[in-house]
Scaffold this motif. Structure first.
Motif, PDB file in Angstrom:
ATOM      1  N   ILE A   1       0.837  -1.205   0.000  1.00  0.00           N
ATOM      2  CA  ILE A   1       0.000   0.000   0.000  1.00  0.00           C
ATOM      3  C   ILE A   1       0.867   1.250   0.000  1.00  0.00           C
ATOM      4  O   ILE A   1       0.593   2.236  -0.706  1.00  0.00           O
ATOM      5  N   GLU A   2       1.950   1.220   0.747  1.00  0.00           N
ATOM      6  CA  GLU A   2       2.849   2.371   0.807  1.00  0.00           C
ATOM      7  C   GLU A   2       3.411   2.709  -0.577  1.00  0.00           C
ATOM      8  O   GLU A   2       3.454   3.879  -0.982  1.00  0.00           O
ATOM      9  N   GLN A   3       3.839   1.679  -1.301  1.00  0.00           N
ATOM     10  CA  GLN A   3       4.401   1.922  -2.640  1.00  0.00           C
ATOM     11  C   GLN A   3       3.319   2.428  -3.594  1.00  0.00           C
ATOM     12  O   GLN A   3       3.559   3.343  -4.388  1.00  0.00           O
ATOM     13  N   TRP A   4       2.124   1.857  -3.516  1.00  0.00           N
ATOM     14  CA  TRP A   4       1.038   2.302  -4.405  1.00  0.00           C
ATOM     15  C   TRP A   4       0.615   3.734  -4.090  1.00  0.00           C
ATOM     16  O   TRP A   4       0.308   4.510  -4.999  1.00  0.00           O
ATOM     17  N   GLN A   5       0.603   4.075  -2.809  1.00  0.00           N
ATOM     18  CA  GLN A   5       0.241   5.436  -2.429  1.00  0.00           C
ATOM     19  C   GLN A   5       1.249   6.430  -3.008  1.00  0.00           C
ATOM     20  O   GLN A   5       0.887   7.541  -3.428  1.00  0.00           O
ATOM     21  N   ARG A   6       2.505   6.050  -3.037  1.00  0.00           N
ATOM     22  CA  ARG A   6       3.533   6.923  -3.607  1.00  0.00           C
ATOM     23  C   ARG A   6       3.403   7.032  -5.125  1.00  0.00           C
ATOM     24  O   ARG A   6       3.828   8.032  -5.720  1.00  0.00           O
ATOM     25  N   MET A   7       2.803   6.018  -5.736  1.00  0.00           N
ATOM     26  CA  MET A   7       2.630   6.052  -7.192  1.00  0.00           C
ATOM     27  C   MET A   7       1.495   6.976  -7.622  1.00  0.00           C
ATOM     28  O   MET A   7       1.559   7.583  -8.695  1.00  0.00           O
ATOM     29  N   LEU A   8       0.447   7.063  -6.832  1.00  0.00           N
ATOM     30  CA  LEU A   8      -0.767   7.767  -7.249  1.00  0.00           C
ATOM     31  C   LEU A   8      -0.515   9.193  -7.740  1.00  0.00           C
ATOM     32  O   LEU A   8      -1.008   9.570  -8.808  1.00  0.00           O
ATOM     33  N   PRO A   9       0.228  10.034  -7.000  1.00  0.00           N
ATOM     34  CA  PRO A   9       0.421  11.402  -7.497  1.00  0.00           C
ATOM     35  C   PRO A   9       1.285  11.478  -8.749  1.00  0.00           C
ATOM     36  O   PRO A   9       1.327  12.518  -9.405  1.00  0.00           O
ATOM     37  N   LEU A  10       1.978  10.381  -9.089  1.00  0.00           N
ATOM     38  CA  LEU A  10       2.827  10.365 -10.287  1.00  0.00           C
ATOM     39  C   LEU A  10       2.050   9.964 -11.531  1.00  0.00           C
ATOM     40  O   LEU A  10       2.605   9.953 -12.627  1.00  0.00           O
ATOM     41  N   LEU A  11       0.776   9.603 -11.357  1.00  0.00           N
ATOM     42  CA  LEU A  11      -0.027   9.098 -12.477  1.00  0.00           C
ATOM     43  C   LEU A  11      -1.055  10.120 -12.953  1.00  0.00           C
ATOM     44  O   LEU A  11      -2.094   9.751 -13.485  1.00  0.00           O
TER      45      LEU A  11
END
Length: 422
Positions: free
Chosen positions: A255-265
């Motif tokens: 979840i931590e890694q996915w949360q960090r991805m969201l603003p980059l998408l």
């Protein structure tokens, strides 16, 4: 297939010679020589009998002489039989050769894989079509098309063993199909060809993680840890980290890694929804075990930048292309390509236009990427080109009309002009 038939014909010829030569070859012991030896042996035995009789060692030598004469007559070849055999000998080896050929062909047609070979050739000939289907229409691709694409791509890689992008694509396909051994073999080949390519390194780590070998799993973690330090805001690195955490049932880490991805998408709503769905799945797994999971971040109000500075320079994610033609009435299928100036040979972004009208202006951006993991914004130098084809087959043909090639470096104007001329 041509090589198969050549080898088959050569083997049949060798087998036929192995049959014909012994049959047609002349015996070292001819009929005349054999009769002469028998006569010499007969005379020698007569001489011995005479000597034995003179010495008083033998009585009734006439009986032994009569017996040897009968044996000699029995061993004489019948001249008529010899002529018949000589007359029929060509038919013997000819019939044997015909039988050999008919038997070999019959056995191949009965037990051989003729249908499978024909299907293999047909599938390989459809590689461009299958590539387009899998890359651009993944949501409606059938299992059979996926299987055919894997077979065709594997065959292609045998012919082009130095194509690192092809090995990367084959490796990712095997990862998606859940074949860890095939995924590792393909990714290992790609990694050896391009060990500095982020897409290939993350794919290699993912393939290592799928293995049951603990040593490979540890190597995958070391590779990924190095990448996270070097490129902390890289979407591929974050995605692979989330995948590996999920494989280890580390749902909080995923979840931590996915949360960090969201603003980059930003600007990729489909991927954002997919990531949110993955986060929701991980949250349910945590709650099922009695834990508490963090809520999904609101990307609409997230104030973090869409991409870090080391991910892509501003403006590198799009290029505007104006295409002109000396012959305004040219028709067909227009393909516009963006490729890395140095790196993978496969296009980073492609667009196709049917029966274009020149001049025209079109833009290609990261949203037109052939693979989400390989975007033009990841490369400091790109080259832009176009071609006009008379059919939908993307493979290059002699009657294609190709434009000039324009190289765009980081910091250059993102507007280029291409021209078709005969």
């Amino acid at each position: 297939m041509l090589l198969f038939w050549i080898v088959s014909i050569v083997l049949v010829i060798v087998a036929a010679l192995a049959f014909v030569i012994p049959v047609t070859g002349k015996s070292k012991l001819t009929g005349a020589t054999r009769d002469q030896l028998n006569k010499d042996l007969y005379k020698s035995r007569i001489s011995e009998l005479v000597d034995d009789e003179d010495q008083g060692l033998l009585d009734k030598s006439e009986e032994f002489i009569d017996e040897m004469q009968r044996g000699l007559l029995d061993d004489v070849l019948d001249e008529k039989v010899a002529k018949v055999n000589a007359a029929n000998s060509p038919f013997i080896w000819l019939a044997g050769v015909v039988f050999l050929v008919v038997f070999s062909v019959s056995m191949y047609l009965t037990l051989g894989a003729r249908d499978k070979v024909a299907n293999w050739e047909d599938v390989y000939s459809r590689l461009p079509e299958l590539t387009n289907r899998v890359m651009n229409e993944g949501d409606i691709v059938t299992d059979q098309e996926i299987s055919d694409f894997k077979l065709a791509l594997t065959t292609k890689m045998i012919e082009e063993p130095d194509n690192e992008f092809g090995w990367l694509l084959l490796g990712r396909l095997n990862v998606a199909l859940g074949d860890p051994n095939a995924a590792f073999i393909a990714m290992d080949r790609a990694y050896k060809l391009a060990p500095m390519n982020t897409s290939i390194v993350t794919g290699y780590a993912q393939a290592l993680m799928l293995s049951d070998d603990p040593d490979k799993n540890n190597l995958a973690r070391k590779i990924l840890m190095g990448l996270k330090k070097e490129k902390p805001g890289d979407i591929e690195v974050l995605s692979t980290s989330a995948f590996m955490a999920l494989e280890n049932q580390d749902y909080l880490g995923a979840i931590e890694q996915w949360q960090r991805m969201l603003p980059l998408l930003a600007g990729q709503p489909d991927r954002i929804e997919m990531i949110k769905g993955s986060i929701e799945y991980a949250r349910k797994q945590i709650e099922a075990k009695g834990g508490t999971a963090p809520a999904i971040a609101d990307t609409a109000t997230d104030s973090r930048p869409a991409a870090p500075a080391n991910e892509a320079a501003a403006g590198n994610e799009q290029v505007t292309i104006t295409i002109t033609s000396d012959q305004a009435k040219l028709k067909g299928y227009l393909y516009i390509y963006v490729q890395a100036a140095a790196g993978p040979k496969a296009p980073l972004a492609v667009k196709r236009i049917t029966n274009p009208t020149f001049p025209l202006t079109i833009s290609l951006s990261d949203s037109d990427a052939m693979m989400a993991q390989m975007k033009m914004s990841q490369f400091p130098s790109i080259k832009v080109s176009a071609k006009l084809s008379q059919d939908e087959n993307v493979m290059t043909k002699d009657d294609d009309i190709n434009s000039n090639i324009v190289i765009v470096n980081e910091g250059d104007s993102r507007s280029v002009t291409l021209n078709f001329s005969r």
